[in-house]
Design a protein around this motif. Structure first.
Motif, PDB file in Angstrom:
ATOM      1  N   LEU A 257       3.195 -11.842  -1.343  1.00  0.00           N
ATOM      2  CA  LEU A 257       2.120 -10.967  -1.786  1.00  0.00           C
ATOM      3  C   LEU A 257       2.243  -9.633  -1.073  1.00  0.00           C
ATOM      4  O   LEU A 257       2.717  -9.566   0.054  1.00  0.00           O
ATOM      5  CB  LEU A 257       0.758 -11.570  -1.451  1.00  0.00           C
ATOM      6  CG  LEU A 257       0.472 -12.999  -1.890  1.00  0.00           C
ATOM      7  CD1 LEU A 257      -0.903 -13.424  -1.381  1.00  0.00           C
ATOM      8  CD2 LEU A 257       0.559 -13.130  -3.394  1.00  0.00           C
ATOM      9  N   ALA A 258       1.771  -8.585  -1.737  1.00  0.00           N
ATOM     10  CA  ALA A 258       1.705  -7.275  -1.092  1.00  0.00           C
ATOM     11  C   ALA A 258       0.626  -6.452  -1.776  1.00  0.00           C
ATOM     12  O   ALA A 258       0.355  -6.639  -2.964  1.00  0.00           O
ATOM     13  CB  ALA A 258       3.044  -6.544  -1.185  1.00  0.00           C
ATOM     14  N   SER A 259       0.015  -5.571  -1.013  1.00  0.00           N
ATOM     15  CA  SER A 259      -0.863  -4.564  -1.601  1.00  0.00           C
ATOM     16  C   SER A 259      -0.375  -3.227  -1.076  1.00  0.00           C
ATOM     17  O   SER A 259      -0.100  -3.082   0.116  1.00  0.00           O
ATOM     18  CB  SER A 259      -2.327  -4.798  -1.224  1.00  0.00           C
ATOM     19  OG  SER A 259      -2.521  -4.667   0.154  1.00  0.00           O
ATOM     20  N   SER A 260      -0.230  -2.290  -1.995  1.00  0.00           N
ATOM     21  CA  SER A 260       0.376  -1.030  -1.606  1.00  0.00           C
ATOM     22  C   SER A 260       0.086   0.023  -2.658  1.00  0.00           C
ATOM     23  O   SER A 260      -0.121  -0.294  -3.825  1.00  0.00           O
ATOM     24  CB  SER A 260       1.889  -1.223  -1.469  1.00  0.00           C
ATOM     25  OG  SER A 260       2.518  -0.008  -1.173  1.00  0.00           O
ATOM     26  N   SER A 261       0.104   1.256  -2.228  1.00  0.00           N
ATOM     27  CA  SER A 261       0.028   2.355  -3.187  1.00  0.00           C
ATOM     28  C   SER A 261       1.410   2.941  -3.415  1.00  0.00           C
ATOM     29  O   SER A 261       1.565   3.933  -4.103  1.00  0.00           O
ATOM     30  CB  SER A 261      -0.928   3.432  -2.675  1.00  0.00           C
ATOM     31  OG  SER A 261      -0.473   3.912  -1.437  1.00  0.00           O
ATOM     32  N   SER A 262       2.417   2.307  -2.824  1.00  0.00           N
ATOM     33  CA  SER A 262       3.773   2.833  -2.923  1.00  0.00           C
ATOM     34  C   SER A 262       4.548   2.153  -4.049  1.00  0.00           C
ATOM     35  O   SER A 262       4.033   1.312  -4.766  1.00  0.00           O
ATOM     36  CB  SER A 262       4.496   2.672  -1.589  1.00  0.00           C
ATOM     37  OG  SER A 262       4.518   1.326  -1.214  1.00  0.00           O
ATOM     38  N   SER A 263       5.803   2.495  -4.170  1.00  0.00           N
ATOM     39  CA  SER A 263       6.648   2.020  -5.264  1.00  0.00           C
ATOM     40  C   SER A 263       7.254   0.654  -4.958  1.00  0.00           C
ATOM     41  O   SER A 263       7.199   0.175  -3.831  1.00  0.00           O
ATOM     42  CB  SER A 263       7.762   3.029  -5.511  1.00  0.00           C
ATOM     43  OG  SER A 263       8.596   3.082  -4.382  1.00  0.00           O
ATOM     44  N   ILE A 264       7.877   0.082  -5.963  1.00  0.00           N
ATOM     45  CA  ILE A 264       8.449  -1.258  -5.828  1.00  0.00           C
ATOM     46  C   ILE A 264       9.537  -1.288  -4.761  1.00  0.00           C
ATOM     47  O   ILE A 264       9.648  -2.265  -4.028  1.00  0.00           O
ATOM     48  CB  ILE A 264       8.968  -1.791  -7.187  1.00  0.00           C
ATOM     49  CG1 ILE A 264       9.477  -3.226  -7.037  1.00  0.00           C
ATOM     50  CG2 ILE A 264      10.052  -0.911  -7.766  1.00  0.00           C
ATOM     51  CD1 ILE A 264       8.471  -4.210  -6.522  1.00  0.00           C
ATOM     52  N   HIS A 265      10.340  -0.253  -4.639  1.00  0.00           N
ATOM     53  CA  HIS A 265      11.399  -0.313  -3.619  1.00  0.00           C
ATOM     54  C   HIS A 265      10.802  -0.329  -2.220  1.00  0.00           C
ATOM     55  O   HIS A 265      11.340  -0.981  -1.332  1.00  0.00           O
ATOM     56  CB  HIS A 265      12.453   0.786  -3.804  1.00  0.00           C
ATOM     57  CG  HIS A 265      11.980   2.174  -3.601  1.00  0.00           C
ATOM     58  ND1 HIS A 265      11.325   2.889  -4.565  1.00  0.00           N
ATOM     59  CD2 HIS A 265      12.078   2.984  -2.530  1.00  0.00           C
ATOM     60  CE1 HIS A 265      11.039   4.081  -4.102  1.00  0.00           C
ATOM     61  NE2 HIS A 265      11.471   4.169  -2.872  1.00  0.00           N
ATOM     62  N   ASP A 266       9.654   0.327  -2.027  1.00  0.00           N
ATOM     63  CA  ASP A 266       8.984   0.268  -0.723  1.00  0.00           C
ATOM     64  C   ASP A 266       8.411  -1.129  -0.461  1.00  0.00           C
ATOM     65  O   ASP A 266       8.492  -1.643   0.650  1.00  0.00           O
ATOM     66  CB  ASP A 266       7.861   1.302  -0.631  1.00  0.00           C
ATOM     67  CG  ASP A 266       8.373   2.725  -0.597  1.00  0.00           C
ATOM     68  OD1 ASP A 266       9.526   2.932  -0.149  1.00  0.00           O
ATOM     69  OD2 ASP A 266       7.629   3.624  -1.015  1.00  0.00           O
TER      70      ASP A 266
END
Length: 182
Positions: free
Chosen positions: A121-130
């Motif tokens: 799982l992840a939560s992020s406002s960044s892109s998939i590569h990040d």
């Protein structure tokens, strides 16, 4: 003729400078996928496209470790998308899903018969590569990506305000034979 870096091409130099074997794979992906994207919100514009791109990156990483590629599975994708949607409504990360269901129960709900399963799982406002880099930088998440017994994968992404919730479900299908009524 000098070309300008496209506005939607994110910090490739940072990715290229990573000292892991998968850094070059991520850099190559970023150069090919993100450079040619026409949509300014490229990382999330096409759910099916980002699902395919995510699986392609994962398989490139697995290939650098001489592992078999993961196969996209429709049932796992449905389960991953449903859990991502749940996480976006809750605005938090948890491996316990709607109705207090575990990963195993969520896979049973989509009729996926499995031997082993895991999820990132992840939560992020960044892109998939990040996001993938974050997973690969974490021992537990990297173990899921590089676990040789996993054969199938599902990817789910959902948005809540400016945050994206990412779910990867890994599994190996059960080899149990279906018994037909006599």
């Amino acid at each position: 003729m000098i070309r300008q870096k496209p506005k939607n091409c994110l910090n490739l130099t940072i990715i290229i400078n990573f000292c892991r074997p998968y850094s070059i794979v991520l850099a190559c992906f970023c150069l090919t996928y993100f450079t040619y994207s026409k949509n300014s919100n490229f990382a999330y514009a096409d759910s099916a496209g980002i699902t395919s791109a995510t699986i392609e990156i994962l398989n490139n990483v697995r290939n650098t470790h001489s592992l078999d590629p993961l196969l996209a599975d429709y049932q796992l994708i449905i389960a991953a998308k449903a859990h991502a949607k749940f996480l976006s409504k809750e605005k938090r990360l948890t491996h316990i899903g709607k109705g207090s269901k575990t990963l195993g129960q969520r896979l049973q709900d989509v009729n996926f018969d499995f031997n082993q399963a895991g999820e990132n799982l992840a939560s992020s406002s960044s892109s998939i590569h990040d996001v993938i880099y974050q997973w690969l930088s974490s021992d537990r998440h990297r173990e899921n990506i590089l676990y040789s017994n996993y054969t199938h994968v599902g990817v789910g992404i959902a948005q809540s305000e400016r945050t994206y919730y990412w779910v990867l479900i890994f599994a190996s299908k059960s080899d149990r034979l279906l018994k037909l009524p006599e």
